[in-house]
Enzyme design. Structure first.
Site, PDB file in Angstrom:
ATOM      1  CG  ASP A  36     -16.090  24.533 -14.730  1.00  0.00           C
ATOM      2  OD1 ASP A  36     -16.868  25.504 -14.705  1.00  0.00           O
ATOM      3  OD2 ASP A  36     -16.328  23.440 -14.182  1.00  0.00           O
ATOM      4  N   GLY A  73     -22.217  18.998  -6.020  1.00  0.00           N
ATOM      5  CA  GLY A  73     -22.469  19.986  -4.959  1.00  0.00           C
ATOM      6  C   GLY A  73     -21.179  20.587  -4.424  1.00  0.00           C
ATOM      7  CB  SER A 101     -19.417  22.105  -8.807  1.00  0.00           C
ATOM      8  OG  SER A 101     -19.328  20.863  -9.418  1.00  0.00           O
ATOM      9  N   GLY A 102     -17.165  24.224  -7.871  1.00  0.00           N
ATOM     10  CA  GLY A 102     -16.891  25.636  -7.604  1.00  0.00           C
ATOM     11  C   GLY A 102     -16.065  25.825  -6.341  1.00  0.00           C
TER      12      GLY A 102
HETATM   13  C1  4AZ Z   1     -20.552  17.659  -9.844  1.00  0.00           C
HETATM   14  O1  4AZ Z   1     -21.486  17.111 -10.436  1.00  0.00           O
HETATM   15  C2  4AZ Z   1     -19.290  16.888  -9.674  1.00  0.00           C
HETATM   16  N1  4AZ Z   1     -15.873  13.430  -8.711  1.00  0.00           N
HETATM   17  C3  4AZ Z   1     -18.215  17.490  -9.049  1.00  0.00           C
HETATM   18  C4  4AZ Z   1     -17.040  16.768  -8.892  1.00  0.00           C
HETATM   19  C5  4AZ Z   1     -16.957  15.484  -9.327  1.00  0.00           C
HETATM   20  C6  4AZ Z   1     -18.031  14.862  -9.929  1.00  0.00           C
HETATM   21  C7  4AZ Z   1     -19.215  15.577 -10.092  1.00  0.00           C
HETATM   22  C8  4AZ Z   1     -15.683  14.736  -9.130  1.00  0.00           C
HETATM   23  O2  4AZ Z   1     -20.648  18.796  -9.409  1.00  0.00           O
END
Ligand code: 4AZ
Length: 833
Positions: free
Chosen positions: A689, A781, A783-784
């Site tokens: 990822d 949110g 993420s990345g």
């Molecule tokens: C998401 O959905 C997400 N608890 C990112 C990190 C985590 C869970 C969901 C880690 O982007």
């Protein structure tokens, strides 16, 4: 009722005399027109103005010799406001009508007197002096403003409330007017924005509260209030009534230093009678609702930002004073609920209540607070010298999530005190009688006396609030018995987190002297070191082989010229290990601004590599990190989705140097030229990822925009290491995205534990970080965004990319990150970095 003039003193000319336009009559109190009273009022106003002037004049003279400050600074406004309580005065209702002859006469006479005083005696260094008053019965509310020019700013620290009050009080004691007496005077330093502004008259309202609710709202509601608003709502009710104001809708900018609503139990913005100040958004389930102690209330709205927020809608009504002042009593039922006056509205200022609970002889009383909020600025919660609840000789204040008390006999008193300033939601407490010989039939008895379900005892959670349900437990087979009597999951043993609280789960985890400790805590015989064979799961046994220069293993740092350095984390440690210096290239400079710790909000520039990715009209959706002027690092799952639009570079905007999603100072917004998702990214498993984002133009590095160091593929981030994850993601599972960048410290979790808790879903391209106990984690949110770790070398390295997790911050469900070291080569191949 009167409001007076403004006098612009820069040129000595009167600019205008303002009379408030609202003609509503409010009070139905006894009338009696007394010419003498009028005179007394104006003399009083002049006296107050004169006394303040005297004070200023007197002490500024003593400071004049030091007054030569840089003229680059602008004048500084000092505003004091307060009230004067008058005795021996009859009230004239005509004064309430600003169109009445009485009002106009009084206003102009006072204007004349004060301006005369100023013309003759105005010290040259006070550029503006204002005196305004509002009479309410026998109380005159006033405020005074001093604009001190730059060259006299040295005197500022001496403009204290104490000095102003001192001068006022001593002057008033010496007053010679036989018909009136000042029985009380208050003065407090006030935010100048609150007392007056040239635009305030555009947004000034006098309202009359009746027992039927009436509405008002902020200007522009619901489309957004204008910036630089200075709005005031003065609300009055008839005698023997108090005023309740509720806000069914409230959405003001989150940062209270920009926009806020300030509510006073007074008609002047007198800090000593502030009820509350609020900003941000309130859910309809927890609306703001305040009450006054008397028949007046003042609501101020100050807005400074351009950020458009809907504003508020308010409902005000008069309620009988008895509802506010009557509280307490004797309670003889065996159970019931006691709340602060008017709960769940904010309690009123200046009330005292006492409840005496008496249950049958032989029983005791249990008190369980389901709500406890009495927070007040500047209060030490060990002392509770302002608002408090007192039970059995102990005062409680502040905010408590769980408070349970038990009486020592069958009777207990609960007293509640609120002072004149700042109120809060208050409290709600359930009381019940219990038999001390069997306090919790068929339930578990906490040490505090409260009862919880039997199954909640010894389950690893602190349900009692005092840990008594987790003490002296017989641990299950899959549990670790802590020294202090707690039981914790065996998994948590030796994970380098003190789960027991006494450290016993982390004792005895180290290795013997003749053993080598792998990064994940496993102990192996010393001779596994540097044998060119990976014995530790994390390869750390081969990563510290300084005695094997030139030997290249999977755990060596590879220089650009293909030499190998066998040293742990050789890159960016300020030591030149490669002959071509490539181990010290691409290291971000240490950041120049200071780091401010504590709290969850990140400071501007604290994480200068953090980027916010906005998608089409959705605003922020993912995070990224800066690798170089042209390259960002992020997660593939932000781009490879069922929506093909996600993969189109022109649909994205990148924001670097950002802290607040609504502030763009110093922020560089650049579009994307290219999105390179890892070819092996697996949408089902989230393996690989990772995505590289090429910017269409280069970034310009600044104090708040800097790249993060990438670790070499041999870099070890050992289990237990505390790293940081940052982002604007949801602040709890299912919650809203954050407006201010958030930071959280999370620990690297050992791989075998990570594999167990994710039920085998992690691959070698992933790592776990967080706390098995839950509570801290990345979320939707984030993420990345980067997971970064600070190394002894003084550099920050990116260990992970926020990827996935089961929910957020759940127990035994840590965050899963893409493991940057494993994907390092691919980054190099694609970008040359
Ligand atoms: C998401 O959905 C997400 N608890 C990112 C990190 C985590 C869970 C969901 C880690 O982007």
């Amino acid at each position: 009722f009167c409001s007076f003039f403004s006098k612009q003193g820069h040129n000595g000319h009167h600019e205008r005399i303002d009379f408030l336009s609202n003609k509503e009559k409010v009070s139905k109190r006894k009338t009696g027109l007394l010419v003498g009273v009028l005179l007394a009022f104006l003399v009083l106003a002049a006296v107050a103005a004169f006394l303040i002037w005297l004070f200023v004049c007197e002490f500024i003279n003593s400071f004049k010799h030091k007054a030569t400050l840089s003229a680059q600074r602008g004048p500084q406004s000092q505003v004091f406001s307060g009230h004067l309580k008058l005795a021996g005065v009859s009230y004239d209702q005509n004064l309430e009508d600003t169109e009445s002859k009485e009002f106009k006469d009084l206003a102009s006479t006072i204007q004349e007197i004060v301006s005369l005083t100023l013309e003759i005696k105005k010290p040259s260094f006070i550029s503006l002096f204002l005196f305004s008053c509002i009479f309410e019965g026998v109380i005159a509310y006033y405020w005074s403003q001093f604009d001190i020019p730059p060259e006299d700013l040295d005197v500022l620290p001496e403009f204290s409330e104490e000095r102003v009050l001192e001068v006022l009080e001593s002057g008033l004691k010496a007053q010679r007017f036989s018909s009136i007496h000042i029985t009380e005077v208050t003065t407090s330093l006030t935010d100048p924005r609150m007392a007056r502004s040239p635009t305030a008259r555009d947004c000034f309202f006098r309202l009359e509260a009746t027992e039927n609710g009436q509405e008002f709202s902020s200007p522009g509601y619901p489309h957004g209030y204008p910036p630089k608003s200075r709005c005031q709502w003065q609300i009055r009710a008839s005698e023997d009534m108090a005023i309740s104001v509720s806000f069914p809708f409230f959405h003001i900018e989150d940062d209270c230093s920009d926009d806020f609503v300030f509510i006073y139990d007074s008609l002047s913005p007198d800090e000593s009678q502030a009820i509350t100040n609020k900003c941000g958004q309130r859910p309809p389930s927890n609306p703001l609702e305040v009450v006054s102690s008397g028949n007046i209330i003042l609501i101020n709205l100050i807005t400074d930002t351009d950020v458009q927020r809907p504003g508020f809608q308010a409902v005000y009504k008069a309620i009988p004073s008895s509802m506010v002042k009557t509280c307490g009593g004797v309670l003889i039922a065996t159970e019931g609920v006691i709340t602060s006056p008017l709960y769940p509205s904010f309690y009123p200022p200046a009330v005292d209540c006492k409840w005496s609970i008496k249950v049958p002889a032989g029983k005791k009383v249990r008190l369980k607070f389901t709500m406890f909020r009495m927070k007040e600025p500047g209060v030490d919660i060990r002392e509770c010298h302002k608002d408090y609840v007192e039970v059995m000789g102990t005062k409680y204040c502040g905010e408590m999530s769980s408070l349970s008390l038990t009486s020592s006999t069958n009777a207990v008193d609960l007293t509640f005190h609120s002072d004149e300033s700042y109120t809060d939601k208050g409290f709600s407490v359930q009381y019940s009688a219990f038999d001390p010989t069997n306090p919790c039939p068929d339930m578990f008895a906490c040490a505090s006396g409260i009862c919880i379900g039997k199954e909640m005892a010894c389950d690893g959670w602190n349900d009692c609030g005092d840990m008594s349900d987790e003490m002296d437990c017989k641990c299950e087979k899959d549990q670790f018995a802590c020294k202090n009597g707690l039981c914790k999951p065996k998994l948590w043993e030796c994970d380098r987190v003190n789960d027991c609280g006494d450290g016993s789960d982390e004792k005895g985890c180290g290795c013997e002297e003749n053993e080598w400790s792998c990064g994940n805590g496993v102990c192996l015989p010393q001779d596994v070191r540097c044998d060119n064979k990976k014995d530790c799961e994390d390869g750390s046994d081969e990563a510290s082989c300084i005695n094997s220069p030139g030997i290249c293993s999977a755990f060596s740092f590879k220089c650009n010229n293909n030499d190998c350095v066998n040293k742990v984390n050789a890159e960016c440690d300020r030591i030149k290990d490669c002959s071509d210096n490539s181990d010290e290239e691409y290291c971000s400079k240490p950041y120049k601004l200071s780091r401010i710790g504590g709290g969850q909000n990140a400071e501007l520039g604290e994480w200068p590599w953090q980027v916010s990715l906005h998608f089409m009209t959705y605003g922020h959706v993912c995070g990224a990190s800066i690798l170089s002027e042209r390259w960002l690092l992020s997660a593939s799952h932000c781009f490879v989705t069922s929506n093909p639009a996600n993969h189109v570079p022109s649909n994205w905007q990148t924001y670097s140097g950002m802290q607040n999603q609504y502030k763009y100072d110093g922020v560089q917004r650049l579009p994307l030229k290219r999105i390179i998702s890892h070819p092996d990214y697996n949408q089902m498993t989230f393996d690989y990822d990772i995505a590289l984002l090429e910017l269409s133009e280069p970034l310009e590095f600044t104090n708040t925009i800097q790249p993060i160091c990438l670790p070499s593929s041999s870099h070890v981030f050992p289990a237990g290491m505390a790293c940081w994850v940052t982002g604007w993601g949801a602040q709890r599972e299912g919650g809203q995205k954050a407006q201010l960048l958030q930071k959280a410290s999370v620990k690297i979790i050992n791989d075998s534990v990570c594999n167990v808790v994710t039920e085998g879903q992690v691959t070698s391209r992933m790592l776990c970080s967080g706390f098995l106990a839950g509570g801290v984690d990345a979320c939707q949110g984030d993420s990345g965004g980067p997971l970064v770790c600070f190394e002894e070398s003084g550099k920050w390295f990116q260990a992970g990319i926020v990827s996935w997790g089961e929910g957020c911050a759940r127990r035994n469900k840590p965050g899963v990150y893409s493991r940057v070291t494993k994907l390092r080569q691919w980054i190099k191949d694609e970008t040359g970095i």
